[in-house]
Scaffold this motif. Structure first.
Motif, PDB file in Angstrom:
ATOM      1  N   PRO A 137      48.085  54.019  26.580  1.00 27.34           N
ATOM      2  CA  PRO A 137      47.565  53.224  27.690  1.00 27.34           C
ATOM      3  C   PRO A 137      46.409  52.331  27.269  1.00 27.34           C
ATOM      4  CG  PRO A 137      46.878  55.502  27.910  1.00 27.34           C
ATOM      5  CD  PRO A 137      47.826  55.441  26.747  1.00 27.34           C
ATOM      6  N   ASP A 149      45.529  50.632  32.516  1.00 26.87           N
ATOM      7  CA  ASP A 149      46.658  51.509  32.803  1.00 26.87           C
ATOM      8  C   ASP A 149      46.177  52.822  33.413  1.00 26.87           C
ATOM      9  OD1 ASP A 149      48.749  49.829  31.797  1.00 26.87           O
ATOM     10  OD2 ASP A 149      48.087  50.319  29.770  1.00 26.87           O
ATOM     11  N   PRO A 150      47.077  53.516  34.134  1.00 23.64           N
ATOM     12  CA  PRO A 150      46.691  54.831  34.674  1.00 23.64           C
ATOM     13  C   PRO A 150      46.429  55.826  33.546  1.00 23.64           C
ATOM     14  CG  PRO A 150      49.026  54.373  35.112  1.00 23.64           C
ATOM     15  CD  PRO A 150      48.442  53.146  34.483  1.00 23.64           C
ATOM     16  N   PRO A 151      45.741  56.925  33.856  1.00 20.58           N
ATOM     17  CA  PRO A 151      45.509  57.955  32.832  1.00 20.58           C
ATOM     18  C   PRO A 151      46.827  58.479  32.267  1.00 20.58           C
ATOM     19  CG  PRO A 151      44.263  58.422  34.839  1.00 20.58           C
ATOM     20  CD  PRO A 151      45.178  57.275  35.147  1.00 20.58           C
ATOM     21  N   LEU A 152      46.755  58.912  31.049  1.00 22.39           N
ATOM     22  CA  LEU A 152      47.931  59.420  30.342  1.00 22.39           C
ATOM     23  C   LEU A 152      48.296  60.805  30.860  1.00 22.39           C
ATOM     24  CD1 LEU A 152      49.864  58.626  28.049  1.00 22.39           C
ATOM     25  CD2 LEU A 152      48.238  59.612  26.442  1.00 22.39           C
ATOM     26  N   ARG A 153      49.440  60.895  31.551  1.00 18.80           N
ATOM     27  CA  ARG A 153      49.934  62.181  32.047  1.00 18.80           C
ATOM     28  C   ARG A 153      50.655  62.939  30.948  1.00 18.80           C
ATOM     29  NH1 ARG A 153      54.082  62.091  35.803  1.00 18.80           N
ATOM     30  NH2 ARG A 153      54.659  60.021  35.096  1.00 18.80           N
ATOM     31  N   ARG A 170      53.420  52.670  29.753  1.00 20.86           N
ATOM     32  CA  ARG A 170      51.965  52.706  29.963  1.00 20.86           C
ATOM     33  C   ARG A 170      51.615  52.725  31.447  1.00 20.86           C
ATOM     34  NH1 ARG A 170      52.406  48.685  25.611  1.00 20.86           N
ATOM     35  NH2 ARG A 170      51.553  49.649  23.727  1.00 20.86           N
ATOM     36  N   GLY A 229      51.866  56.117  33.174  1.00 20.83           N
ATOM     37  CA  GLY A 229      51.044  57.224  32.675  1.00 20.83           C
ATOM     38  C   GLY A 229      51.709  57.982  31.544  1.00 20.83           C
ATOM     39  N   LEU A 230      52.583  57.292  30.796  1.00 20.19           N
ATOM     40  CA  LEU A 230      53.323  57.917  29.704  1.00 20.19           C
ATOM     41  C   LEU A 230      53.035  57.189  28.401  1.00 20.19           C
ATOM     42  CD1 LEU A 230      56.788  58.185  31.531  1.00 20.19           C
ATOM     43  CD2 LEU A 230      55.001  59.942  31.382  1.00 20.19           C
ATOM     44  N   HIS A 283      42.639  60.407  23.780  1.00 20.03           N
ATOM     45  CA  HIS A 283      43.330  59.900  24.976  1.00 20.03           C
ATOM     46  C   HIS A 283      43.474  60.928  26.093  1.00 20.03           C
ATOM     47  CE1 HIS A 283      44.250  55.928  23.453  1.00 20.03           C
ATOM     48  NE2 HIS A 283      44.382  56.512  22.275  1.00 20.03           N
ATOM     49  N   PRO A 337      45.700  63.296  27.225  1.00 17.46           N
ATOM     50  CA  PRO A 337      46.835  63.424  28.153  1.00 17.46           C
ATOM     51  C   PRO A 337      46.815  64.803  28.813  1.00 17.46           C
ATOM     52  CG  PRO A 337      47.567  63.749  25.903  1.00 17.46           C
ATOM     53  CD  PRO A 337      46.113  63.332  25.833  1.00 17.46           C
ATOM     54  N   ARG A 338      47.400  64.905  30.000  1.00 18.38           N
ATOM     55  CA  ARG A 338      47.523  66.226  30.633  1.00 18.38           C
ATOM     56  C   ARG A 338      48.488  67.100  29.845  1.00 18.38           C
ATOM     57  NH1 ARG A 338      48.854  64.369  36.490  1.00 18.38           N
ATOM     58  NH2 ARG A 338      47.479  62.600  36.426  1.00 18.38           N
TER      59      ARG A 338
END
Length: 186
Positions: free
Chosen positions: A22, A26-30, A79, A82-83, A118, A120-121
């Motif tokens: 991202p 862009d949204p946060p990285l899920r 992106r 959230g990917l 980054h 990610p969740r």
């Protein structure tokens, strides 16, 4: 996509492929999907999971991660969802078994740094053999893992390569869908 010549594929050997991560808007990285390493078609085109017959893009769509079937050339659209995509080992090869264990271990270390940066969740490692080697977890199986990288949870997914024939498309869609459901709730 036009068919690549043998010379074009060989010229792509040992190239690296830019990660899909991202940007500031862009949204946060899920979920960060982590492949084993780029194949020659991916390295030649600059697009992840680009080899015809690779089931990553159909599985991503079938499991609900993407609203439509994306082409490898549209990887940048991840992106906004959230990917992201990276690889365990950066060097392009014709087959993953051309990589050394040392490359996989170094890739695992690089992955730790990328995840720390980054956050990610979920880290979705695409290929249980790669996960076992890079994280020194020899008995790991597909599914959620007990290990974490900081606050990032880890899920091992089946490799979508057409060479991974013992996982049907439907079974892969189901497994990726399990992660999508959990990632949407976290």
């Amino acid at each position: 996509m036009p068919r690549l010549t043998r010379a074009e594929l060989e010229a792509a050997r040992d190239r690296t492929l830019e990660d899909v991560l991202p940007g500031p808007d862009d949204p946060p990285l899920r979920v960060l999907f982590c492949g084993i390493n780029p194949g020659l078609v991916s390295a030649a085109t600059g697009h992840h999971f680009a080899r015809p017959g690779n089931r990553f893009w159909p599985v991503l769509h079938g499991s609900g991660f993407t609203p439509r079937l994306l082409l490898p050339a549209e990887q940048g659209e991840l992106r906004g969802l959230g990917l992201g995509i990276t690889n365990m080992a950066p060097r392009a090869t014709a087959r993953a078994d051309e990589l050394t264990v040392a490359e996989m271990v170094a890739g695992g270390e690089r992955l730790h740094e990328l995840v720390e940066q980054h956050r990610p969740r979920w880290l979705a490692v695409v290929g249980v053999t790669a996960y076992r080697a890079a994280f020194d977890v020899p008995r790991a199986v597909v599914g959620p893992q007990d290990e974490r990288l900081g606050d990032t949870r880890i899920w091992v997914l089946p490799n979508p390569s057409g060479l991974n024939a013992h996982w049907s498309l439907a079974a892969m869609v189901e497994e990726y869908g399990r992660l999508r459901e959990v990632a949407a709730d976290s």
